[in-house]
Design a protein around this motif. Sequence first.
Motif, PDB file in Angstrom:
ATOM      1  N   CYS A  30       0.812  -1.222   0.000  1.00 14.29           N
ATOM      2  CA  CYS A  30       0.000   0.000   0.000  1.00 14.29           C
ATOM      3  C   CYS A  30       0.845   1.271   0.000  1.00 14.29           C
ATOM      4  O   CYS A  30       0.304   2.362  -0.189  1.00 14.29           O
ATOM      5  CB  CYS A  30      -0.972   0.001   1.177  1.00 14.29           C
ATOM      6  SG  CYS A  30      -0.177   0.243   2.779  1.00 14.29           S
ATOM      7  N   GLY A  77      -1.193  -4.119   8.620  1.00 16.10           N
ATOM      8  CA  GLY A  77      -2.509  -4.386   8.053  1.00 16.10           C
ATOM      9  C   GLY A  77      -2.447  -5.229   6.791  1.00 16.10           C
ATOM     10  O   GLY A  77      -3.202  -6.194   6.626  1.00 16.10           O
ATOM     11  N   CYS A  78      -1.525  -4.888   5.892  1.00 20.18           N
ATOM     12  CA  CYS A  78      -1.383  -5.666   4.657  1.00 20.18           C
ATOM     13  C   CYS A  78      -0.873  -7.067   4.967  1.00 20.18           C
ATOM     14  O   CYS A  78      -1.323  -8.053   4.380  1.00 20.18           O
ATOM     15  CB  CYS A  78      -0.440  -4.967   3.688  1.00 20.18           C
ATOM     16  SG  CYS A  78      -1.122  -3.441   3.006  1.00 20.18           S
ATOM     17  N   SER A  81      -3.623  -9.207   6.200  1.00 20.46           N
ATOM     18  CA  SER A  81      -4.580  -9.609   5.167  1.00 20.46           C
ATOM     19  C   SER A  81      -4.023 -10.758   4.326  1.00 20.46           C
ATOM     20  O   SER A  81      -4.770 -11.647   3.921  1.00 20.46           O
ATOM     21  CB  SER A  81      -4.982  -8.421   4.302  1.00 20.46           C
ATOM     22  OG  SER A  81      -3.947  -8.070   3.425  1.00 20.46           O
ATOM     23  N   TYR A  82      -2.714 -10.759   4.090  1.00 21.85           N
ATOM     24  CA  TYR A  82      -2.120 -11.887   3.368  1.00 21.85           C
ATOM     25  C   TYR A  82      -2.348 -13.191   4.121  1.00 21.85           C
ATOM     26  O   TYR A  82      -2.719 -14.203   3.549  1.00 21.85           O
ATOM     27  CB  TYR A  82      -0.602 -11.694   3.221  1.00 21.85           C
ATOM     28  CG  TYR A  82      -0.182 -10.975   1.971  1.00 21.85           C
ATOM     29  CD1 TYR A  82       0.497 -11.648   0.977  1.00 21.85           C
ATOM     30  CD2 TYR A  82      -0.461  -9.632   1.801  1.00 21.85           C
ATOM     31  CE1 TYR A  82       0.911 -10.989  -0.167  1.00 21.85           C
ATOM     32  CE2 TYR A  82      -0.058  -8.958   0.668  1.00 21.85           C
ATOM     33  CZ  TYR A  82       0.622  -9.646  -0.317  1.00 21.85           C
ATOM     34  OH  TYR A  82       1.012  -8.993  -1.441  1.00 21.85           O
ATOM     35  N   GLN A  84      -4.513 -13.802   6.616  1.00 23.94           N
ATOM     36  CA  GLN A  84      -5.911 -14.149   6.845  1.00 23.94           C
ATOM     37  C   GLN A  84      -6.474 -14.883   5.642  1.00 23.94           C
ATOM     38  O   GLN A  84      -7.245 -15.814   5.772  1.00 23.94           O
ATOM     39  CB  GLN A  84      -6.727 -12.885   7.141  1.00 23.94           C
ATOM     40  CG  GLN A  84      -6.574 -12.475   8.591  1.00 23.94           C
ATOM     41  CD  GLN A  84      -7.176 -11.123   8.892  1.00 23.94           C
ATOM     42  OE1 GLN A  84      -7.399 -10.323   7.990  1.00 23.94           O
ATOM     43  NE2 GLN A  84      -7.427 -10.864  10.149  1.00 23.94           N
ATOM     44  N   ARG A  85      -6.054 -14.439   4.459  1.00 21.82           N
ATOM     45  CA  ARG A  85      -6.502 -15.104   3.245  1.00 21.82           C
ATOM     46  C   ARG A  85      -5.986 -16.545   3.214  1.00 21.82           C
ATOM     47  O   ARG A  85      -6.630 -17.448   2.736  1.00 21.82           O
ATOM     48  CB  ARG A  85      -5.964 -14.340   2.032  1.00 21.82           C
ATOM     49  CG  ARG A  85      -7.028 -14.038   1.009  1.00 21.82           C
ATOM     50  CD  ARG A  85      -6.424 -13.263  -0.147  1.00 21.82           C
ATOM     51  NE  ARG A  85      -5.877 -11.968   0.296  1.00 21.82           N
ATOM     52  CZ  ARG A  85      -4.926 -11.329  -0.347  1.00 21.82           C
ATOM     53  NH1 ARG A  85      -4.397 -11.826  -1.424  1.00 21.82           N
ATOM     54  NH2 ARG A  85      -4.496 -10.172   0.071  1.00 21.82           N
TER      55      ARG A  85
END
Length: 98
Positions: A30, A77-78, A81-82, A84-85
Amino acid sequence: MTAMNSRYPDNWTDIATAIKTSARWRCEKCGMACIQSGEDTSGLSRSDRAIRTLTVHHRNYQPEDNRPENLMALCTGCHLSYHQRRRGNVSPGQLELW
Ligand SMILES: [Zn+2]
Ligand SMILES: [Zn+2]
């Protein structure tokens, strides 16, 4: 201090710092400017500090693989998210090493 996870090399901190420095302390996803090592964070709230912490991610999810091309700098945060996916629930505390 002993390593939290024996899968990581002793010089992991040096490796991680090199990756973060080459990313100029910005998230590679980001682009957010994160807190640099040694930066004065006294003006930031705890949550700001947590959000702006840069972590190092293993692209292939193999923490033994510390080749530079397998590593990338991501903000918390990024990074979350990696993972969590990929695997459901990872706590932010674990991300320091993943
Ligand atoms: Zn980011
Ligand atoms: Zn990761």
